[in-house]
Scaffold this active site. Structure first.
Site, PDB file in Angstrom:
ATOM      1  N   ASP A  13       6.617  -4.585  10.353  1.00  0.00           N
ATOM      2  CA  ASP A  13       7.292  -4.110   9.130  1.00  0.00           C
ATOM      3  C   ASP A  13       8.001  -2.779   9.325  1.00  0.00           C
ATOM      4  O   ASP A  13       8.107  -1.974   8.398  1.00  0.00           O
ATOM      5  CB  ASP A  13       6.285  -3.983   7.956  1.00  0.00           C
ATOM      6  CG  ASP A  13       5.487  -5.245   7.766  1.00  0.00           C
ATOM      7  OD1 ASP A  13       6.099  -6.321   7.815  1.00  0.00           O
ATOM      8  OD2 ASP A  13       4.263  -5.160   7.583  1.00  0.00           O
ATOM      9  N   LYS A  16      12.757  -3.891  11.509  1.00  0.00           N
ATOM     10  CA  LYS A  16      13.472  -4.479  12.657  1.00  0.00           C
ATOM     11  C   LYS A  16      14.622  -5.379  12.209  1.00  0.00           C
ATOM     12  O   LYS A  16      15.630  -5.446  12.883  1.00  0.00           O
ATOM     13  CB  LYS A  16      12.497  -5.278  13.536  1.00  0.00           C
ATOM     14  CG  LYS A  16      11.411  -4.431  14.171  1.00  0.00           C
ATOM     15  CD  LYS A  16      10.460  -5.270  14.986  1.00  0.00           C
ATOM     16  CE  LYS A  16       9.664  -6.248  14.175  1.00  0.00           C
ATOM     17  NZ  LYS A  16       8.712  -5.644  13.213  1.00  0.00           N
ATOM     18  N   HIS A  41      11.804 -10.721   7.990  1.00  0.00           N
ATOM     19  CA  HIS A  41      12.825  -9.716   8.284  1.00  0.00           C
ATOM     20  C   HIS A  41      13.826  -9.655   7.126  1.00  0.00           C
ATOM     21  O   HIS A  41      14.455 -10.642   6.789  1.00  0.00           O
ATOM     22  CB  HIS A  41      13.518 -10.038   9.606  1.00  0.00           C
ATOM     23  CG  HIS A  41      12.602  -9.863  10.782  1.00  0.00           C
ATOM     24  ND1 HIS A  41      12.852 -10.353  12.030  1.00  0.00           N
ATOM     25  CD2 HIS A  41      11.409  -9.214  10.881  1.00  0.00           C
ATOM     26  CE1 HIS A  41      11.868 -10.017  12.844  1.00  0.00           C
ATOM     27  NE2 HIS A  41      10.973  -9.330  12.166  1.00  0.00           N
ATOM     28  N   GLN A 220       6.728  -8.749  14.367  1.00  0.00           N
ATOM     29  CA  GLN A 220       5.472  -7.993  14.304  1.00  0.00           C
ATOM     30  C   GLN A 220       5.629  -6.658  15.054  1.00  0.00           C
ATOM     31  O   GLN A 220       6.708  -6.100  15.049  1.00  0.00           O
ATOM     32  CB  GLN A 220       4.284  -8.811  14.833  1.00  0.00           C
ATOM     33  CG  GLN A 220       3.874  -9.968  13.919  1.00  0.00           C
ATOM     34  CD  GLN A 220       4.686 -11.227  14.123  1.00  0.00           C
ATOM     35  OE1 GLN A 220       4.968 -11.617  15.237  1.00  0.00           O
ATOM     36  NE2 GLN A 220       5.084 -11.869  13.048  1.00  0.00           N
TER      37      GLN A 220
END
Ligand code: IMP
Length: 424
Positions: A13, A16, A41, A220
């Site tokens: 989180d 990205k 995302h 992740q």
């Protein structure tokens, strides 16, 4: 630099999705290499917000090749849902390619994930990720390519469902699955996905050979890595930079740059130790100002000050060459800002991330405090225009992590990104 890997430097989180979308502009190809629909995302364009779980964030740039690599575990229904959702919003998905070696998440994987997390209490996303990777390693899983050979697949799949039903019915006292029913569904789904399936290892090899720029988008984060994370409170894949090679079939010598995406503070979803966690109103402030709720599950994220012990560790494990610091604007109205620089463990000062969960659980953060900037920064587009206190905070992060920033993000939109180093 032909191949650039982007990894989460914390517990996921980190933002990205936004950074991938931003860098995709300069890339020719964007690749997912691990994880599955546990990832979430978020990309915000001018008037629209997109939530992607399996498809690389590069898909929002119509001409880019987007690849889901062999290291990803794919829920066929979810990827079709995502393709349809994008197409309905006018996004062209014809440049998407899915590895024929990627593993398939079956309905029983999701059921087992849900049942087992009741006692394991990892706080998984219940997307079947762990059980699918477990079957892959046990060599009882199914790859996308297996589904293209219906008769052979039917035989093996029927036997596997019978094994899973024994586990579900006899051990967990839960209803089993009907192999034929799942088979019918899978065959219909694979038919839809056929045009997207490819030998993506070869495709990427040729793409790189042609001198094209490839961006590997990690899902992740470093501390959720199955080997290097806070095991067992981790996901079941390799979100670290090394995962980009095994998860796509490219060699390590192709990688020229590894960018670590780090939020200007720390968050975590799910269970497990988190030394700098704030259970007070400051933690609550991070959650509300940063909208810290999971993209995939909606769960509130646990929040704390920036932990540079973690960033040093991420720099080492991933070989980070650059940092992308996100959500700096969330700190806009804090009068002072703390940074965790080390841990105290039974009277000892630790500056390296401990390799034992037992140690980590008893670590107390040691902080330094810096002046806040007390003003809005989300409209700023030049690094030199950032308040001096913001620049000092960034410089301290660089000093403590040992990695220079290449870009900072001051808001969710594409144009709220300040770039100081060209990454491609
Ligand atoms: P799983 O990946 O669903 O097996 O969940 C294992 C752990 O990883 C749990 O603590 C999840 O909350 C966490 N996790 C999985 N995916 C993400 C993500 O995309 N962001 C943050 N945490 C995640």
């Amino acid at each position: 630099m032909p191949a650039v890997v982007l990894v989460g430097a914390q517990w996921g989180d980190e933002g990205k999705g936004k950074i991938t979308d931003f860098l995709a502009e300069a890339a020719d190809c964007v690749v997912r290499y691990q994880g599955g629909s546990n990832a979430g995302h978020t990309v915000e364009l001018d008037h629209e917000k997109f939530m992607l779980h399996l498809i690389p964030s590069g898909i929002l740039h119509p001409t880019k090749l987007c690849v889901i690599g062999n290291g990803v575990v794919i829920d066929l229904g979810k990827v079709i849902e995502e393709i349809n959702g994008l197409q309905q919003r006018g996004i062209d998905t014809s440049n998407l390619r899915i590895s024929n070696r990627a593993s398939v998440v079956m309905p029983y994987h999701k059921k087992i994930d849900e049942i087992e997390d009741r006692t394991k209490k990892i706080g998984t996303t219940k997307r079947g990720i762990g059980p699918t990777y477990a079957d892959k390693i046990s060599r009882t899983g199914f790859r996308i390519g297996d589904l293209l050979h219906e008769e052979d697949f039917r035989e093996k799949f029927t036997a596997e469902v019978a094994r899973k039903n024994r586990l579900l019915v006899e051990f967990y006292n839960e209803p089993g699955f009907d192999a034929e029913e799942i088979m019918a569904q899978l065959m219909a789904q694979i038919e839809i996905l056929k045009p997207y399936i490819a030998d993506t290892g070869l495709l990427l090899h040729n793409t790189l050979k042609a001198g094209q720029k490839v961006l590997f988008e990690g899902a992740q984060g470093t501390l959720l890595d199955i080997d290097h994370g806070t095991y067992p409170y981790v996901t079941s894949s390799y979100p670290t930079a090394g995962g980009a090679c095994v998860g796509t079939g490219i060699g390590p010598t192709e990688i020229g740059r590894v960018i670590g995406v780090a939020k200007a503070y720390t968050t975590r979803v799910g269970e497990g130790p988190f030394p700098a966690e704030l259970l007070d109103e400051t933690g609550e402030l991070f959650r509300t100002r940063g909208a810290e709720f999971g993209t995939t599950t909606g769960r509130p994220r646990r929040c704390g000050w920036l932990d540079t012990v973690i960033l040093r560790y991420a720099a080492r494990i991933n070989g980070l060459t650059d940092l992308a610091i996100t959500k700096l604007d969330v700190l806009d109205s804090f009068p002072t800002i703390k940074i965790c620089v080390a841990y105290r463990y039974k009277g000892e000062r630790l500056t390296e991330f401990p390799d034992s969960l037992h140690v980590l659980e008893d670590c107390v953060p040691e902080y330094i405090e810096m002046p806040g900037w007390n003003q809005e920064i989300s409209h700023i587009t030049e690094y030199a225009d950032l308040p001096l206190a913001t620049q000092a905070y960034i410089a301290k992060i660089e000093e403590l992590s040992g990695v220079k920033q290449a870009l900072v993000s001051v808001g969710p939109k594409r144009d709220q990104t300040i770039v100081t180093t060209r990454l491609f």
